[in-house]
Design a protein around this motif. Structure first.
Motif, PDB file in Angstrom:
ATOM      1  N   GLU A 459       0.830  -1.208   0.000  1.00 23.48           N
ATOM      2  CA  GLU A 459       0.000   0.000   0.000  1.00 23.48           C
ATOM      3  C   GLU A 459       0.863   1.256   0.000  1.00 23.48           C
ATOM      4  N   LEU A 460       1.938   1.255   0.793  1.00 25.07           N
ATOM      5  CA  LEU A 460       2.841   2.410   0.801  1.00 25.07           C
ATOM      6  C   LEU A 460       3.563   2.562  -0.526  1.00 25.07           C
ATOM      7  N   VAL A 461       3.964   1.448  -1.121  1.00 25.39           N
ATOM      8  CA  VAL A 461       4.658   1.511  -2.418  1.00 25.39           C
ATOM      9  C   VAL A 461       3.759   2.150  -3.471  1.00 25.39           C
ATOM     10  N   MET A 462       2.469   1.812  -3.465  1.00 26.86           N
ATOM     11  CA  MET A 462       1.552   2.416  -4.433  1.00 26.86           C
ATOM     12  C   MET A 462       1.299   3.886  -4.115  1.00 26.86           C
ATOM     13  N   GLN A 463       1.199   4.238  -2.826  1.00 27.66           N
ATOM     14  CA  GLN A 463       1.010   5.636  -2.458  1.00 27.66           C
ATOM     15  C   GLN A 463       2.214   6.488  -2.843  1.00 27.66           C
ATOM     16  N   MET A 464       3.403   5.950  -2.670  1.00 26.88           N
ATOM     17  CA  MET A 464       4.635   6.683  -2.982  1.00 26.88           C
ATOM     18  C   MET A 464       5.028   6.538  -4.450  1.00 26.88           C
ATOM     19  N   ILE A 466       6.338   3.997  -6.132  1.00 28.06           N
ATOM     20  CA  ILE A 466       7.645   3.347  -6.311  1.00 28.06           C
ATOM     21  C   ILE A 466       7.451   2.202  -7.292  1.00 28.06           C
ATOM     22  N   ARG A 467       8.138   2.267  -8.437  1.00 30.63           N
ATOM     23  CA  ARG A 467       7.922   1.288  -9.500  1.00 30.63           C
ATOM     24  C   ARG A 467       9.140   0.414  -9.777  1.00 30.63           C
ATOM     25  N   PHE A 468      10.303   0.770  -9.284  1.00 27.67           N
ATOM     26  CA  PHE A 468      11.514   0.007  -9.588  1.00 27.67           C
ATOM     27  C   PHE A 468      12.237  -0.356  -8.296  1.00 27.67           C
ATOM     28  N   VAL A 469      12.954  -1.473  -8.338  1.00 32.99           N
ATOM     29  CA  VAL A 469      13.654  -1.954  -7.157  1.00 32.99           C
ATOM     30  C   VAL A 469      14.756  -0.991  -6.739  1.00 32.99           C
ATOM     31  N   GLU A 470      15.351  -0.274  -7.706  1.00 30.59           N
ATOM     32  CA  GLU A 470      16.406   0.680  -7.366  1.00 30.59           C
ATOM     33  C   GLU A 470      15.864   1.813  -6.502  1.00 30.59           C
ATOM     34  N   GLU A 471      14.678   2.277  -6.817  1.00 28.93           N
ATOM     35  CA  GLU A 471      14.073   3.337  -6.018  1.00 28.93           C
ATOM     36  C   GLU A 471      13.685   2.815  -4.639  1.00 28.93           C
ATOM     37  N   PHE A 472      13.203   1.591  -4.592  1.00 24.94           N
ATOM     38  CA  PHE A 472      12.873   0.969  -3.313  1.00 24.94           C
ATOM     39  C   PHE A 472      14.133   0.836  -2.453  1.00 24.94           C
ATOM     40  N   ASP A 495      10.295  -8.387  -4.501  1.00 22.61           N
ATOM     41  CA  ASP A 495       9.540  -9.286  -5.378  1.00 22.61           C
ATOM     42  C   ASP A 495       8.222  -9.691  -4.732  1.00 22.61           C
ATOM     43  N   GLU A 496       8.243  -9.935  -3.436  1.00 19.16           N
ATOM     44  CA  GLU A 496       7.020 -10.327  -2.731  1.00 19.16           C
ATOM     45  C   GLU A 496       6.013  -9.179  -2.704  1.00 19.16           C
TER      46      GLU A 496
END
Length: 511
Positions: A459-464, A466-472, A495-496
């Motif tokens: 949910e946080l990834v979608m709010q922020m 974040i689309r790529f692992v490098e940004e994560f 990945d999960e």
């Protein structure tokens, strides 16, 4: 009759007519001397010198291990006697059990349960305090050769093996410690949450407890170092398999035994014994959120720096929350400790290792000594989220528990209650909450709690957005981290989380 001397030679296999008469017409028969062996006289060949063609080294089939506190010399004659008796015992053992195959100890990834093998012992001279069976020998070998790398993550970086260097001689002289070490070794052969039902684990912990109980009741002397370490290690093992109440009972026993020794001050000259006691205390206190048993020795942070130089993530958190002074000092110290840990090499030496170990223990006890959010104020409860996140950070960087051990489920469940509150989350930046949930996912054991962690992260990834692992990964590295742990863990968790995000976005498009 002729006067010439003669001699008749009769045949023993053929007819008598085939006998031979030898006459000495010219005197006695001259018999040639035996042929002399070797090189002829005048030969220029010489025997090769030993230095030019050395004989291949013979690999010894036996290794003599000194189990006493002092080095002892075993003369060649005694070694020969020991070898002959050992080979005699081995020969008789093979004749009795030709079909017996010794079990091979699996690596931690292979989960093979251990039972009670009906095999004879492997200590021909009965020098050990208990009868050692083959599976026990395999467990001890694996524990001293490989398991220490997990139990001593700081020492591993510097190439120090405390089990092999310090604990092994003590373990082989004390039956209680030997049983506890065998129980701890079982934690590395299968997932810790399954080993609690293993008959071997119950057997070894029960025997160790019986020995300790007999010592405490029957002995008029103060408890020995071996007894203290056995109780502390047993508390850790029971907590690892999820028996939190039994951990508390063992710690209360340990506290009374330490008091009988004169307190921890009496053990100042034995840092490894103190370290075992601290580890057992912190292990259950962190997860249970309880007051520690031995935390009164650490009244302040180890570095106690007043010049707060926080990383970018902590700066953003401080500007929004106004972090309390103790937490801010702990953040600063943790940054320095994680950097020092990342820079440890094989050449660092034992002094640096001991210093980092002391810093980590001090910070953990400091964080256990404070608690926030009791009055229900959202800002104060946000401070409590910071405290729990810092404890999770230490567990993640200095991961020193077997696979599947129960370490932080109680802490994470409490953390989830705070993060479900929107009023508390307003005091916390989004990237801090993402980082906290990542730490929780690294330490969680319960499948239900893990599902909640990954769902909240998605949910946080979608709010922020974040689309790529490098940004994560960049978001996570805004806070103190160890590149070795993050390099392997963050892609797996991404990945999960990404699978949940893609499924959610697909459902939205379908609607």
């Amino acid at each position: 009759m002729e006067s010439t001397p003669s001699e008749v030679v009769f045949s023993t296999v053929g007819p008598l007519t085939e006998s031979v008469v030898v006459r000495y017409t010219n005197g006695p028969v001259k018999v040639d001397m035996p042929r002399r062996r070797g090189r002829p006289v005048g030969s220029t060949k010489r025997r090769p010198e030993e230095g030019r063609h050395p004989k291949p080294a013979v690999i010894p089939q036996f290794e003599f291990v000194n189990l006493g506190p002092c080095e002892t010399e075993i003369n060649p004659k005694a070694r020969m006697t020991i070898r002959s008796h050992t080979m005699l015992h081995r020969g008789r053992h093979n004749q009795r059990q030709v079909q017996t195959v010794r079990p091979v100890l699996p690596t931690p990834e292979v989960h093979t349960p251990y039972v009670f093998p009906l095999t004879s012992h492997v200590d021909p001279f009965d020098t050990l305090p208990i009868t050692l069976e083959p599976y026990m020998q395999d467990l001890l070998s694996f524990y001293t050769a490989h398991a220490w790398e997990t139990l001593y993550s700081i020492e591993k970086r510097a190439g120090c093996n405390p089990i092999d260097d310090y604990w092994a001689p003590i373990i082989f002289h004390d039956p209680a410690m030997l049983h506890v070490v065998l129980a701890c070794g079982l934690l590395f052969t299968m997932e810790a949450n399954r080993v609690g039902t293993s008959p071997a684990f119950i057997r070894h912990t029960s025997r160790a407890m019986s020995i300790i109980r007999e010592r405490v009741v029957c002995s008029a002397h103060a408890p020995s170092d071996e007894t203290l370490v056995a109780v502390a290690s047993m508390a850790v093992a029971k907590k690892a398999v999820g028996h939190h109440d039994q951990w508390g009972a063992d710690m209360r026993i340990l506290k009374k035994l330490v008091d009988l020794r004169g307190g921890l001050d009496a053990l100042d000259g034995k840092p490894l014994v103190q370290g075992k006691i601290y580890r057992a205390d912190i292990y259950g206190s962190v997860d249970g959120g309880e007051v520690s048993f031995f935390g009164d020795r650490f009244q302040q942070l180890p570095l106690a720096s007043q010049n707060y130089c926080l990383c970018q993530g902590f700066q953003d958190l401080d500007s929004l929350l106004q972090v309390e002074g103790t937490l801010k000092a702990a953040m600063t110290d943790l940054q320095d400790v994680v950097d020092a840990f990342s820079n440890i090499t094989k050449k660092s030496g034992e002094a640096i290792v001991a210093q980092v170990r002391f810093w980590v223990t001090s910070i953990q006890y400091t964080l256990l000594s404070v608690q926030y959010g009791v009055e229900g104020d959202p800002q104060s409860q946000a401070q409590e989220v910071c405290r729990l996140a810092l404890l999770l950070l230490i567990n993640t960087v200095f991961h020193e528990t077997p696979q599947g051990a129960s370490t932080s489920d109680r802490l994470i469940a409490r953390l989830g209650q705070f993060l479900h509150n929107a009023a508390i989350c307003r005091w916390l930046p989004s990237h801090f909450r993402l980082w906290t949930l990542f730490l929780a996912t690294c330490n969680v054991l319960s499948p239900t709690l893990r599902a909640w962690c990954t769902t909240a992260m998605s949910e946080l990834v979608m709010q922020m957005d974040i689309r790529f692992v490098e940004e994560f990964h960049r978001m996570l590295t805004m806070y103190p981290h160890d590149s070795h742990a993050y390099g392997t863990t963050s892609p797996l968790i991404w990945d999960e989380v990404q699978s949940i995000v893609l499924k959610a976005r697909g459902d939205n498009h379908g609607i």
